[in-house]
Scaffold this motif. Sequence first.
Motif, short mmCIF file in Angstrom:
data_model
loop_
_atom_site.label_atom_id
_atom_site.label_comp_id
_atom_site.label_asym_id
_atom_site.label_seq_id
_atom_site.Cartn_x
_atom_site.Cartn_y
_atom_site.Cartn_z
N SER A 21 0.84 -1.20 0.00
CA SER A 21 0.00 0.00 0.00
C SER A 21 0.87 1.25 0.00
O SER A 21 1.95 1.26 0.58
CB SER A 21 -0.91 0.01 1.23
N THR A 23 0.23 5.49 0.65
CA THR A 23 -0.74 6.45 1.18
C THR A 23 -0.22 7.86 1.01
O THR A 23 0.96 8.13 1.23
CB THR A 23 -0.99 6.18 2.68
N VAL A 44 -7.25 11.51 3.04
CA VAL A 44 -6.20 10.52 2.83
C VAL A 44 -6.61 9.53 1.74
O VAL A 44 -7.75 9.05 1.73
CB VAL A 44 -5.91 9.76 4.13
N THR A 46 -5.33 5.86 -0.18
CA THR A 46 -4.41 4.72 -0.12
C THR A 46 -4.70 3.80 -1.29
O THR A 46 -5.85 3.45 -1.55
CB THR A 46 -4.59 3.94 1.20
#
Length: 131
Positions: A21, A23, A44, A46
């Motif tokens: 991942s 972010t 945010v 991701t």
Amino acid sequence: YVLLGAGLTRDRNPEGRRLTSLTFGIGGHITPFRRPLFFDIDLVGTDFYDWNDWIEDHNAVEKRNLNSLRLQIGWQFARHLAVLAGPTLNVQVAPDDLDRAPRGVDAMEKVWHHDGYTVRLYPGLVAGLQF
């Protein structure tokens, strides 16, 4: 402020390889009173994907994406140490074969399916330390 993150998830792609991942987010820090109480608001995003696929052709990779609006309240214990927590509103978009339902939000979750993609809207909680 800016948030950056990278990680290795417990999820695996159809071939059994673990997903990674990345972010990125932006946020604001509000101290309406004198310290130690403060509020943070973050946006945010991701991306979850198989690293090998991303290296080969990043633009062609179909991946799961999770976007969150996070409203947090925090308490500053020391100059570089605070604890914070708060609610989140999450939107996850994924190809149907990479979709992953979050746990424990069934009654509060809305799900849409369109052109081979699944879109999920659900609440959550965030808690952590800030350095």
